[in-house]
Scaffold this active site. Structure first.
Site: not given
Ligand code: ARG
Length: 493
Positions: A158, A279
């Site tokens: 999980h 970026s």
């Protein structure tokens, strides 16, 4: 400018450029052009052996095919006024040696069996190439597992810290998944490598052809029997795309983890700059773009599979032109899957794994608590559920100490673990991630000894798989060489 020799008899007028482009499979046929030459050669050799073509004509055709084989197929053959490369090459042959000889090659065959044969030739090569890349990836994973058999890290369920494991265990999980992908592809190969040639349009032919001979000359292992099935079946493509789709789910999950692991929250891995981008506005950024594109292309491959399935599912027997629209999806799925596996290998091989960060996280979130519960069972004879409840209650108190465990023992089971001999030191040992990993020594577990066994076993499986690839490659290569030398003899060279 060449014209489409096939249209001439039955149909009037030239097609508009728009319609020609709409109908032509030329764009996708670049992939099968060289395969089509082999198919032409094998068919010619068979026609000659069966005395369905005279020696003089066969000689001219063999020489022309060999020229295309050595010098490349002339670009005129790729003109979109031809419906496909089969028509393009036939047009080229007729232009070169005249219709009297060139017009004799298409006896007892159709573009329907021709294209099915070409597709299978390319797909089998692609499968072998992908299998080779999968092997290198598996080799990289096994090698890294050797290096990291003692690298303790948290394991998750999980996406919550669950129990400690090792990086080797984690990497070998992927290796085993990729080895099943190889199994699936290798199994698909058996059904891909069958010869449809001789099925002609669908009903076979009244000429005494020898299908076994073309099968052998083209390196196929078997015949695709029923001639109707041979031209209309594309399950070999569906099977390949489906195996690749499944493979890409493992690729994508691996990428997802690399993306996660390289984030500043986690810092388990530093990917090589080669596989990253920055970026245009944020100068500090190092983004895991290769892994993201790859995760995206798991969708591209699944989409290709789906498009192919939908293309086939409503088609009546036998050949329908719709089948042409399946081919680009096949190439698209194959090329993205193949590139992904190659790039993933390099990305993993060059990645730097951060042992300290992994160890640091390995006992977070009480992830060693299961081992403490197991210890209470092993050493004090408690039922597992009681031990589970006691440790769970101690965790609820916020820390696992002798005092909290003792209190939980009273609360949950009315017992004193202190009286049974539990000590702070015993608890500390049970909670040590390295001890936890060392205890997991059943086959398939992360303890160092069983990981070494697993590495030996996985290396053996990999070596066997590699042998199979080499054997298949050799069969194909020998058939090709034999076919070309047959042409040379026929051409009198
Ligand atoms: N280009 C076609 C394909 O890719 C093969 C040719 C069959 N054409 C035909 N009109 N029967 O499927």
């Amino acid at each position: 400018m060449r014209h489409d020799q096939i249209r001439e008899g039955r149909l009037s007028g030239d097609r508009s450029t728009q319609i020609a482009h709409y109908l032509s499979s030329m764009e996708a046929d670049h992939k099968i052009a060289s395969a089509d030459l082999f198919v032409d050669m094998a068919h010619l050799a068979m026609l000659s052996r069966q005395e369905l073509i005279g020696d003089d004509h066969a000689k001219l055709l063999a020489a022309a095919l060999l020229r295309m084989y050595t010098d490349g197929i002339p670009k005129e053959a790729f003109d979109e006024r031809f419906e496909d490369i089969h028509a393009g090459i036939e047009g080229e042959l007729i232009a070169e040696v005249g219709k009297e000889a060139g017009g004799r090659l298409h006896l007892a065959r159709s573009r329907n069996d021709e294209v099915a044969t070409c597709l299978r030739i390319r797909v089998r090569e692609d499968i072998l190439r992908i299998l080779t890349s999968l092997s290198s990836l598996r080799g990289v994973l096994i090698h890294l597992a050797e290096e990291h058999s003692g690298t303790v890290m948290p394991g998750f369920t999980h996406l919550q810290h669950a129990q400690p494991t090792t990086l080797a265990h984690h990497l070998l999980a992927y290796e085993e998944a990729f080895s099943r992908d190889a199994e699936r592809l290798s199994d698909a190969y058996r059904r891909v490598n069958r010869s449809p040639l001789g099925a002609a349009a669908f009903a076979s032919t009244g000429f005494p052809i020898d299908r076994d001979l073309t099968k052998k000359l083209l390196g196929f292992d078997e015949l695709s029997g029923n001639s109707m099935d041979a031209v209309s079946g594309r399950d070999f493509a569906l099977e390949t795309l489906s195996a690749l789709t499944v493979m890409m789910t493992a690729v994508s999950r691996f990428c997802e983890e690399l993306i996660l692991w390289s984030s500043a929250f986690v810092r388990f891995v530093d990917l090589d700059d080669m596989y990253c981008s920055t970026s245009s506005i944020m100068p500090q950024k190092k983004n895991p773009d290769c892994a993201e594109i790859m995760r995206g292309h798991a969708g591209t491959v699944a989409g290709a599979f789906q498009a192919a399935v939908i293309c086939v599912k409503g088609l009546p027997m036998s050949y329908n032109r719709d089948l042409q629209t399946l081919t680009p999806h096949l190439w698209n799925g194959i090329s993205h899957a193949s590139a992904s596996i190659e790039i993933l290998s390099g990305m993993i091989q060059t990645a730097l794994f951060n042992r300290e960060r992994m160890l640091e996280e390995s006992d977070k979130g009480f992830s060693t608590a299961t081992e403490l519960a197991d210890t209470l069972v092993r050493e004090y004879g408690l039922p597992f559920r009681t031990a589970h409840n006691i440790v769970g209650r101690a965790v609820r108190s916020g820390e696992i100490t002798l005092a909290t465990v003792e209190e939980a023992g009273h609360e949950m089971a009315g017992i004193s673990l202190l009286e049974k001999g539990l000590t702070e030191e015993r608890i500390r040992r049970a909670l040590d991630p390295s001890e936890v990993v060392a205890a997991k020594n059943v086959p398939g577990g992360p303890a160092e000894g069983v990981i070494r066994d697993a590495i030996r076993l996985r290396s053996r499986v990999l070596a066997d798989d590699n042998e199979m690839i080499i054997m298949r490659e050799r069969t194909i290569k020998m058939a090709e060489e034999e076919l070309v030398s047959m042409m040379r003899r026929m051409a009198g060279e």
